[in-house]
Design an enzyme around this catalytic site. Structure first.
Site, PDB file in Angstrom:
ATOM      1  N   HIS B  54      -1.647 -22.121 -25.872  1.00 19.99           N
ATOM      2  CA  HIS B  54      -2.597 -22.646 -26.736  1.00 19.99           C
ATOM      3  C   HIS B  54      -2.333 -24.315 -26.002  1.00 19.99           C
ATOM      4  O   HIS B  54      -3.558 -24.972 -25.692  1.00 19.99           O
ATOM      5  CB  HIS B  54      -2.971 -22.066 -27.728  1.00 19.99           C
ATOM      6  CG  HIS B  54      -4.122 -22.502 -28.302  1.00 19.99           C
ATOM      7  ND1 HIS B  54      -4.673 -22.401 -28.581  1.00 19.99           N
ATOM      8  CD2 HIS B  54      -3.679 -24.157 -29.626  1.00 19.99           C
ATOM      9  CE1 HIS B  54      -5.600 -23.236 -29.178  1.00 19.99           C
ATOM     10  NE2 HIS B  54      -5.159 -24.292 -29.357  1.00 19.99           N
ATOM     11  N   HIS B 102     -12.447 -20.753 -31.480  1.00 22.14           N
ATOM     12  CA  HIS B 102     -11.056 -20.850 -32.011  1.00 22.14           C
ATOM     13  C   HIS B 102     -11.587 -19.016 -32.910  1.00 22.14           C
ATOM     14  O   HIS B 102     -11.991 -18.102 -33.949  1.00 22.14           O
ATOM     15  CB  HIS B 102     -12.514 -21.545 -33.907  1.00 22.14           C
ATOM     16  CG  HIS B 102     -11.551 -21.963 -34.308  1.00 22.14           C
ATOM     17  ND1 HIS B 102     -11.379 -22.075 -35.490  1.00 22.14           N
ATOM     18  CD2 HIS B 102      -9.910 -22.773 -34.204  1.00 22.14           C
ATOM     19  CE1 HIS B 102     -10.078 -22.686 -36.018  1.00 22.14           C
ATOM     20  NE2 HIS B 102      -9.224 -22.877 -34.936  1.00 22.14           N
TER      21      HIS B 102
END
Lengths: 78, 752
Positions: B54, B102
């Site tokens: 990430h 998200h």
């Protein structure tokens, strides 16, 4: 008829914006000396006998509390 | 016992849980090589979270370089690598925009996951020095009637609305798409747009030895600890989220105050560098700030204001508590900085100082717990050339041509199909979702959903404005990733031009499965190559973006879903082109572009036959460019009364939407196969309406750009019917009932 009390609180590590807002308001209203506020939800259920506490826990975990961010305590009052 | 640097030196063989933190053995040994000793537990925490997929883009980096290699664009003021790219829109204004995902947090806790997604992207935009002015949310869910979609969708929509509405930010667009592949892994992407004057651009760097490092905003708590590595880089097991990680809860009112506080600090010119705290929290902010500036920083971790006094130093470094920022301020400005924070009741604390040591050092209770070269943490992570392999099932998929599927043969069949398609979850009215968002707050929203693009006024005097659209088609990308990415780019580009704005820049959020699966990595590489090539042809820079891997349930990856955002500029928003028919007298309808028998990956094949196969529609970016030129010029000359791009559901869907939006009927005449005409999803097409007297000027413009234009019919304000001559006529009331009934029937009345 037995009464079941469920108290739901945000898990301690989770931010509580409402609690913070209450804490922020207290000194403005002249109440000093409070260092932390956590707020939660209080449920009172009237249930039929016999009381199946395990089943009630599933109920609370399913609907009353969001177990990802909240935890609950359950008490059966006679 | 605190694991200090000294202790790490003395106990080289102390076993460390690197694999539990997501680090591979060779990565752990690389850290040992860099430091010349074993890392302390705090250092290990920092490296593990910053070297996660990430944060480090370790699998995607080698491919994303293609965006940086695009020709330099004159409009790009700040490019890839900063928190968000910045684009010059003229008159001294600059606009910044970015999308982030998200996805996993929103699956675990839909309301808070989606809400903090909005909060995070808003802080990214704020960090650039800009005032956030709008948000958009491209969303993907499992089948609309699946029980888990009933859990996830209402929470996600309420979370986006709850956070964005509290901030006073209009939500001007996005998408809602349902597909089986997102069941168990919904996509929640959030885009934010911000505006500033050129001179107000701020960068994330800590320069100037002696400058103070100030942490401000919310206190640090134990939320989302390791969220980045655990949530974003690990796939959910097939049996669902058994081990539920700690998620964050956001507070939009704190964020609103933080926004205003930051903007006042920017206006007073009190920061040298600034960074928001998102994924990887303080680990990310301290290492990125110092590696971009003078190269060194010393932090006293005890000074970090805590919500929970029992937190260990490793936890403080990894906490993802929301609504926090980190600024670098010259010593002489610290007092004024603190005064502004105090006025907004924002907690602010000097936690460290910039130096030229080339090291990031962190102390805890007087002992050294971190001593690292910050660049190695922020940018020195591993870079992988992952193996690529064309998916084994792809030949079978592309061979499964939708030409063999049964098509409607009578006009009754066509009419029934039109109504059923308009009512299908992917094509139906999305008001149920968008009415929970504040679309017009602040009074600058010119167009919002369901229009082709969201349009915002930037300058009240001149009418200067921007248009933003997002698009992504997972089915097209599954069939042909290179073309799928270009089709998404082409559609977002076309949507922006359809409103009359000139496309200027591209952002993206690339949602894919596991990069460790060569088939997924091949899809990713192809999509990135397609997007980069597409941007080159369209002459647009990529200003930044986000990669979200590991979107899968068990071994099954989602359909690869690159979401592409395009931003355009409009010299005067009064000249925008809306989509509703019936705003001008005597309107004729024209279709620009060519309609071919193209049903691979189409909405018709999917919703009617649950079929995914064949090839997606052909892409012609040269044509898209010519089309955009026509649409922008026509808007500037005031030729068009309405325009709507033809995409999902084809011409039939565009007619339904334009008629219902204006509440007027239309009569169209089709040449050739009516089914193909109505439902094909050929790219590069736009439906326009204009007063008959301007037809000659407009067709001349189309000829000048060599774009075919065909007569389609007329708007019929006096007839509340959509008529296809020789086939059928559907009363608008019946159309509206079909179009608007679906989501309320599935999800009931809005609310948590």
């Amino acid at each position: 008829m037995p009464r079941v009390v469920v108290d739901v609180m945000l898990k301690p590590e989770i931010l509580d914006p409402q609690g913070s807002a209450i804490l922020g308001a207290l000194p403005r209203l002249g109440f000093d000396g409070v260092n932390s506020v956590r707020q939660g939800k209080h449920f009172e259920l009237e249930v039929s006998e016999p009381v199946d506490e395990a089943r009630l826990r599933v109920l609370a975990d399913t609907l009353l509390a969001n177990s990802v961010i909240e935890e609950f305590t359950l008490r059966v009052l006679p | 016992m605190i694991d200090t640097v000294e202790r790490a030196r003395d106990t080289p063989d102390h076993p460390q849980p690197y694999s539990e933190l997501g680090l591979k053995s060779e990565e752990y040994h690389r850290i040992r090589d860099i430091l010349g000793r074993r890392p302390t537990s705090s250092e290990l925490a920092m490296y593990s979270v910053m070297w996660s997929e990430h944060c480090s883009y370790k699998s995607s980096k080698v491919h994303l370089r293609q965006f940086g290699d695009l020709p330099r664009s004159e409009v790009l003021l700040v490019g890839i690598g900063e928190n968000a790219g910045v684009v010059d829109i003229g008159d001294g204004y600059a606009v910044t925009f970015k999308i982030e995902s998200h996805n996993h947090p929103s699956y675990v806790e839909p309301y808070q996951g989606a809400a903090t997604g909005v909060g995070g992207i808003v802080r990214d935009i704020l960090t650039m020095g800009a005032r956030p002015i709008a948000v958009m949310d491209p969303l993907r869910f499992g089948p609309a009637d699946a029980p888990d979609t009933q859990r996830v969708l209402p929470g996600v929509v309420a979370g986006i609305g709850g956070y964005g509405n509290c901030l006073g930010l209009p939500n001007i667009g996005g998408e809602v798409v349902f597909d089986d592949s997102y069941l168990g892994n919904p996509l929640v992407n959030a885009l934010c747009v911000g505006v500033m004057r050129h001179e107000d651009i701020r960068l994330a760097k800590a320069s100037g030895p002696g400058n103070q490092v100030i942490l401000f905003g919310a206190r640090t708590g134990g939320d989302g600890i390791g969220g980045v590595s655990v949530l974003a880089s690990e796939t959910f097991a097939a049996d669902g989220p058994a081990k539920r990680p700690s998620v964050q809860v956001g507070d939009p009112f704190t964020e609103k105050v933080l926004i205003e506080c930051c903007l006042e600090i920017f206006a007073a010119d009190l920061v040298v560098g600034i960074q928001d705290l998102g994924g990887a929290g303080l680990s990310c902010a301290t290492t990125e700030l110092s590696s971009a500036g003078s190269g060194g920083m010393h932090v006293v971790l005890d000074r970090v204001p805590l919500r929970d006094e029992t937190l260990a130093p490793e936890e403080i470094l990894m906490s993802e508590s929301q609504e926090r920022m980190c600024a670098v301020v010259t010593p002489s400005d610290v007092d004024r900085f603190m005064q502004i924070c105090a006025r907004w009741e924002v907690t602010a604390t000097v936690i460290g100082e910039v130096n030229e040591s080339g090291r990031l050092t962190i102390d805890w209770h007087g002992e050294r717990i971190v001593d690292v070269p910050p660049r190695t943490v922020a940018h020195g992570g591993p870079v992988y050339e992952r193996p690529l392999a064309r998916p084994l099932d792809l030949d079978d998929l592309t061979a499964g041509d939708p030409g063999r599927l049964p098509r409607p043969s009578t006009s009754e069949d066509l009419q029934v199909l039109l109504l059923r398609m308009a009512a299908s979850p992917n094509l139906c009215d999305k008001t149920w979702v968008t009415e929970q968002y504040d679309r017009y707050v602040q009074g600058n929203t010119v167009l919002a959903q369901p229009e082709d693009a969201g349009v915002l006024r930037i300058d009240e005097q001149t009418g200067l404005g921007v248009a933003v659209a997002t698009d992504g088609n997972g089915r097209f990308t599954r069939l042909e990733p290179y073309a799928g990415a270009q089709l998404a780019l082409a559609e977002a580009y076309r949507n922006v031009a359809t409103t009359g704005a000139r496309p200027l820049a591209v952002t993206n959020c690339l949602n894919f499965g596991s990069p460790e699966d060569p088939a997924v990595m091949w899809q990713f590489a192809e999509a990135v190559r397609g997007l980069a090539d597409g941007c080159r042809v369209l002459g647009l820079p990529v200003t930044g973006g986000n990669v979200s891997f590991y979107n899968q349930t068990g071994d099954t990856a989602i359909n690869p879903t690159p979401i592409i955002g395009v931003l355009g500029v409009m010299t005067d928003v009064a000249r925008r082109t809306p989509m509703a028919f019936g705003t001008a007298p005597d309107e004729v309808l024209l279709v620009l572009g060519e309609t071919r028998d193209e049903f691979g990956g189409s909405e018709w094949a999917w919703s009617e036959h649950h079929h995914l196969g064949g090839r997606p529609p052909a892409v012609d970016l040269g044509r898209e460019r010519a089309l955009a030129e026509i649409l922008v010029t026509a808007a500037e000359q005031g030729l068009l009364s309405a325009a709507h791009d033809l995409s999902d559901g084809g011409l039939a869907q565009a007619l339904v939407e334009c008629c219902l939006r204006g509440d007027v009927g239309a009569e169209v005449r089709l040449t050739g196969d009516p089914f193909v005409n109505l439902f094909s999803e050929s790219a590069g097409r736009v439906l326009v309406a204009l007063p008959a007297q301007r037809r000659a000027r407009f067709t001349e413009l189309c000829e000048a750009h060599a774009v075919p234009v065909a007569e389609l019919g007329t708007v019929r304000p006096e007839h509340a019917t959509l008529t296809v001559a020789g086939q059928f006529g559907v009363p608008l009331g019946e159309l509206r009932a079909a179009f608007t009934g679906t989501l309320p029937a599935l999800f009931g009345s809005p609310g948590r």
